[in-house]
Structure formats: structure tokens, C-alpha cells
Design a protein around this motif. Sequence first.
Motif, PDB file in Angstrom:
ATOM      1  N   THR A 227       0.824  -1.209   0.000  1.00 60.80           N
ATOM      2  CA  THR A 227       0.000   0.000   0.000  1.00 60.80           C
ATOM      3  C   THR A 227       0.858   1.258   0.000  1.00 60.80           C
ATOM      4  OG1 THR A 227      -1.857  -1.135   1.036  1.00 60.80           O
ATOM      5  CG2 THR A 227      -1.798   1.248   1.283  1.00 60.80           C
TER       6      THR A 227
ATOM      7  N   GLN B 298      -7.683   0.955  -0.096  1.00 55.37           N
ATOM      8  CA  GLN B 298      -7.846  -0.347   0.533  1.00 55.37           C
ATOM      9  C   GLN B 298      -9.195  -0.443   1.252  1.00 55.37           C
ATOM     10  OE1 GLN B 298      -4.619  -1.188   3.179  1.00 55.37           O
ATOM     11  NE2 GLN B 298      -4.876  -3.390   2.984  1.00 55.37           N
TER      12      GLN B 298
ATOM     13  N   ASP C  34      -6.296  -1.474  -4.963  1.00 57.52           N
ATOM     14  CA  ASP C  34      -5.780  -1.970  -3.690  1.00 57.52           C
ATOM     15  C   ASP C  34      -6.818  -2.891  -3.055  1.00 57.52           C
ATOM     16  OD1 ASP C  34      -4.471  -2.385  -1.338  1.00 57.52           O
ATOM     17  OD2 ASP C  34      -4.057  -0.270  -0.922  1.00 57.52           O
TER      18      ASP C  34
END
Lengths: 245, 316, 294
Positions: free
Chosen positions: A46, A88, A161
Motif C-alpha cells: 500500500t 484499501q 488496492d
Amino acid sequence: MVDDIILETRGLRRDFGGVQALRGVNLQVHRTSITGLIGPNGSGKTTLFQVVSGMDRGGNGKVLFNDQPILGLRPWQIYRLGLARTFQLSRVFPGLTVLQNLLVAGRPGDRGARKRALGLIGRVKLCEHVNALGSELSYGQQRLVEFLRVLMCNPALILLDEPAAGVNPTLRHILWELVRHINGLGTSVLIIEHNMNVIADLCDPVYVLNEGEIIAQGDFDTVRADPRVLEAYFGRTQRSGGTTS
Amino acid sequence: MRLDLSLGLILVLLAALAPVATNDYQLSFLLQLLLMVALAQSWNLISGMTGYVSFGHAVFFGVGAYTGALLLVAGHSWWAAVGWAALIATALALPIGLLTLRLHGPYFAIAMLGLNEVGRTVATLWVDLTEGGDGIALSPALLPALETNYYATLFLAVLATLAIGVVLGTRFGLELQAIREDEGAAEMVGVNTTRDKVIAFAASAVIPGAAGAVYAYYTSFIDPLSVFLPALNIQMVAMVLLGGRGTLWGPVIGVVIVMSVRELTWAEFPTLHLALLGALMILVILFLPEGILSVLRKRRGPGSTRLAEECRQQGE
Amino acid sequence: MDLLQPAILLQLAIGGLLAGALYALLASGLNLVFGVMRVINLAHGELMIAGAFLAWLLYSLLGLHPLLALPVAMVVLYILGFYLQRLLIERIVGRDELTSLLVTYGLSIILMNVGLLVFSADFRAVPALQGAVYLEDLDLVLSKPRAVAGIVSIVLTAGVYWFLKHSRTGKAIRAVSEHAEVAMICGIDVTRIRMVTFGLAAAMAGAAGVMLTTIYSFSPETGADFVLKCFAIIVIGGMGNFVGALLGGLLLGLAEAFVSGFLSTQWAEAVAYLLLVLVLILRPAGLLGKADAA
């Protein structure tokens, strides 16, 4: 061959006060590929997205997008160059409607934006929610909207993500179909994913990141057989097989 | 949209006819009401739309009041002085915005907290220009009539409300709202957040600047405390929050509530009015974070089904 | 008079440090609340003024000396803070910082205006400690009330620091400040700890208010000026950092003393604000910047 590469990082580093999250990452995404990025939790995946997308401006090294250096540019500039990303955890705008969520991400002055937005919403069968607020959607729907949102600028490359995390199987199927669809239209994809079935199915090549370094790359089978990869994952959550895509 | 427009037109017509049917006291009250609408809508433009809460917006009102008063004394016509007041306030807002809007929301709010006090201190200490604490008394011969002040205020209130209406219907307004919802994500979908915030902030100072000048003509006397007025900051925040931030009519409803509370308590306990506003603010933030308007408004307009249909066709 | 004489500089420095100690006492309470529950309490200055009026009432009605009013005010403010937390602040813990700002802004408006309603906007003071001491060796005049207020503030701030460091409850407060979830799992009653924390912070503000009465004149509106100074202090010293607030307070006291010595008292009032804005702008992410990386 150089022209064939849409995104390249050279010796990309990111230090958080002594903790080296990225230690010289070299990675290439080929045009129209779906490239996978895997690695144990905390390996820096990330962080890599944060730096490449301009959200984290503390990186050092080189990031070339279409041969143009983009490190140091603001996120909105990078987005307008055609490099988009998702987060995410869903970051849909909770107080805007689904349609507004998409419209705000379109290119300024684009007269076809509304039509395009409705087309995208129709494609993933969210039409009855077109006027719903982001906060009124289920989590999976939010993730879909977030994905649709970045398609509004017709990006050349998308960083995803873990797009399917927390999404139910039906929506997940729609999501992966959409990834294939846009890839078929020429959009390159770099994707962080934990589900190895998806990686095996979708991605070529695959990069493995561990402790801020690329430890392996190649097609899925090559990477899977690599002893360093096994070592990196050894004793951690081994997710290959088992779960459905 | 059409409903908003007709509602707005009716209100403006009524307000425009008011001087015929009211005495001076009533007209004064309406003028103050419209002044509050102008201020609340301006605050709405930056703080309601983007979520960057400005606790110090009265500073632009104060700067406008002084500019308007000084230029009138210097021999300019009142309307030119109002124009300059708007311009000077905006010119001041631009560098302030450029510096402070780089701060994250809560830090921006804290930085703005003392801005009005700085304005008041400067107005008090810069005696050569402002006469300091003695204030500036405007000779009645120079001042426009009450009706003129009233129409000027009406014009400012309409302009401010119209600005919100227009912005809400444009991409710029959408971008401002996206900044309020999630600034990082907004920037990640191509919104030039810094530019948008600075534009909104500078624009939000235009009308308070002009309104300050008109207010100076209306009261004919200003001093640092009466125009760099802390209560004005409280009222701006309260009016927009109570009605509904980032909406077209919310601030107008907020003004009506605040002015009613004020009228009911003002004569005997002027401070009680502010204490009540504080309590109302807390209640609304805790229980109706979207403001009173959110109770009245239906989420899905009648266009919803038509839009869904259009969407299905596009999705084929 | 030559302002650059060492004696005068020393005079200014001592005066500044003593005033700074009072700021530190006030600011560390604010910072404690921020550290434990991420709530920026804009009503902190009004809590201080509540303590000040309590001391003023006790003095003018019963003739009670401010130093004797000190424990009374601290207990009363502790109870007030404890229940304020329970009734109001607890509802905004975990909400975004803007919400907490707006709610505590509303609270400060209520407290200030109720104060104005009850006590009017007149300025008051408690003329209990008066006079000055001349220290011959140092050629230094020390104002008695300032010295006492400064020393009491230092003792109280140090006392709270010791309490946080060594007592059981203090350790629990620090645990909640660092990791609320972990603290909860470890069996700490987090809600109660937050009430104690807010009570403690209010008591510190109340104590600062009591000492304030002996050195400044005050009105219900005075709190707003002080809360701004507190923000300058904790932004300089680091938000949530207790020792940082102490250093920031002393620094601000010094800066103000020198500016008022060389320019004027009115400009000294602006120092806090200028420092605040400067620090904020030089570190635009705020001192919380690290929280954004997540």
C-alpha cells in the motif's frame, strides 16, 4: 521495449523515521497488462501505491508514467495524466449521490461525463441506486462505485488496492468482470490482491514484495515456485487455494 | 431547481415591496435579517460547502465596514465605497486563505479562531487611520437613506444566495462538497483541492466586505468592537449549522431561527440569546448533523425513477 | 530607561516565566483531554473563568483567601468536568475533530454568556496578595501575587505529572491516551477514565482561574483570549504531549513578557496568535501529521 512500459519505478524508497517501508523498489507495468502485486502484510504494497499516486509525497527515487517522471506531482495532477487508484478501505463520498460520486471524478469540461457515468452505473446494475447517497450503499456497492469513479477519467493505468476485500461473491464477480472488460479496452491494471486464485486467473506478471523489496517476479507459477517467496510467506497467512474468487 | 427559483423570486418580490408596507423599525429589522442572510450564505460558501470551518469570518465584515466608512468620509460615493470594501476584503482573504487553507480542517478552524481579534486589535491600535477606540461617526449628510441601505442589503442577500444556488449546480460545487466529504479521495479523483478552497474562501469574503460597508452607513457609527464583533462569528456558524450546511435554503431558515431567538430575548437579556444559540448548536450537531432542513427534505426527488431508467438504457 | 540592562532583562525573563507557568497549567489540562480522547475543548478557557469567579465569590462573600479557595475550586471544577464529560463530551468521543470543535464551541458560548448574564461584563480582581519583594542581591523586584501564582502553577503541574507517571489511575489515563482499545481489553473502564481525565483537566483550569484572580482582572469574556493562548502553546509543544505543553507555556510567557517590555502590552496579546499561525504554517500537516499516513 521501453515504449511498452506504462509505469516504471526505479530504486523507489520510502523511510518512515528509520523504518524503511520501501527499499529501492524496481517494478515495471507493461501496457495493457494486468500486473499483480502480492506480499505478506506490512511488506509495503500500500505504501508503494501511496507514493506512486502522489498521496504520500515522501518517496525518493524515480517513478515514470508514460516515460514522464511523476514523483512530486500532486495526486490530482497524476490522476489527470491518466493514472488512477482505489483505496484499501472504501472512500466513496458518503454525502454525495452515486451519480455525483462519478461526475466529480470526470474530466473538467467533459460534456459526455453524465452519459458515461450512467453507462458505467448501468453496467454494474446499480441503476436503482443512482440517486442514493454513498453512505446508503452496502460496503460492496461502495467499493464498486469507488472503482467506477476512477474509470470516469478514462485512465491508462489503474492501481487497485484489494478491490474485492469485504465484497460479497455476486458483486465480486461483477467487479472482476469489469476489470477484464476495461483491460480489454486497453487500460493497464496493477492490482494488490490476497486471493491467489484471482492472481493466478487474472495477473501476468506477478511481483512479490517483501519487507520493502521485490523478491520475485514473473508469471504466477514461476513466482509460486520461488523459494524466497515461500520463505517470505512461511509461517504467515498462506491463502493459496481454499477461498473462492 | 424550478421550485427553488420560484420560491426565491416570490421572496425577493416580497422583500422588494416591503418598504412600502413597513415603518422604519420594521424595515430596520428586515434589513438586519437580510444582512444575516448575506453573511450566512457567504459563510456557507466556504464552511458549509467545504467543511473548513471559519471561526473568524467577522474580520471581513469589519474590514469592509472600515473601508466603507473611511472612503465615504474621503468623499467617494457610497456605492463606489461599497465596491472597494468588497474588493479590499477579498484582497485580504486571498493571502490569508493561501496560508491557512494548507492546514487540515481542525487546524484551519483553530487558526481562524483569533483572526477577528487580530482585526480588532489592528483597528484599535492603528489610530492614524481608524481613530482607534473612539470609532468613526459618519455625518448624516453623507449617508444614504434607510431605503437605499435596505435595497443594497437585499441585493447582497440575493447575490449571496444566488451564488450558492449556482455553485450547487456546477462541477465546482461538486468538487467543494467532495472536499468536505473526503479531501484525500477528492484529490485522488482529480480535484485541485488547494485551488478550489482558496477560490471559495476569497469569494466568501466578497459579500461580508460589502455588507460591512452598508452596515456602517446603516448605523452611521462604527468602532472596533461593533464591527469586529465576536457575536457575529457565533451567529454565522449557528445560522448555517442550524439550517443545514451546504444547502441552498438551510442558511435562510437558520437566519430566521437565530433572528427569532434574538427578538424574543434581546430586549432583556442580550447574552441569553447567544447562550441559547450555543445550546441549539450542540443539540443540532448531536442529533441533526445535517441541520433542520434535512428533516423536511425528501432524499429522493421525483427525478429518481427517470434517472434510473435513463441509466438502464445507457447500461445496455 | 535603557531596556537592555541585564537587570531589566532578568526582570522580564522572571516575570515571563512566572506568567508562563500559569499558561502551562492551563494548557496541560487542555492537552491531556486532547491526548486521551482526541477532543479539542474550546470551552477550556471558560472552565478557567468558572474557577476565577468561584474564587471571587468566596473572597467577596466569605473573605476566603484565594489560596484557600484553590482546593475548593479544584473540587468543584473536578465534579463539573466529570459530569460534563458524562453528559456531553462522551457523545463526541470518536467523532471527527470538527464535530468536537463545534460542540465545545457551543459549550463555550453557553458558559461565557451565562457568565455574562450572572456576573455582567465588568472586570473583577481579587486583591488578596499584594505588594512586591525586592531581592537585593539580584537587584530584582518580584511581584508577590505573580510569584505565588507562578509557584502554585508549577507545583500543580508537576503534581499532575507525577500523578500521571506513578499513580494507578494516572497510568490508566496514559494507557487510554496511547491505545484506547488495548486499554479496554486490559480491563480498564475507559469511559470512567475519560470522565476522570476531563474532571482533572477542569480542576487544573479551575486552579489556573483562581490564581488568575490575584494577578489579572477578568470578566466572563477573558476565557476566549486564554484558550487561544493554550492552542498556541500546545501546537508549539506538540498536541497531546504533556511536557511539551509545559515548555510551550513557559516559552509563550517569555515571548509575551519581552514583547510587552519592548513594544506594548497590546502587541503582546497578538504574540500568541502570531506564534500559533506561524507554527501551524511551518508544519502544515499539524503536529498530528503522522496520523494521516494510515
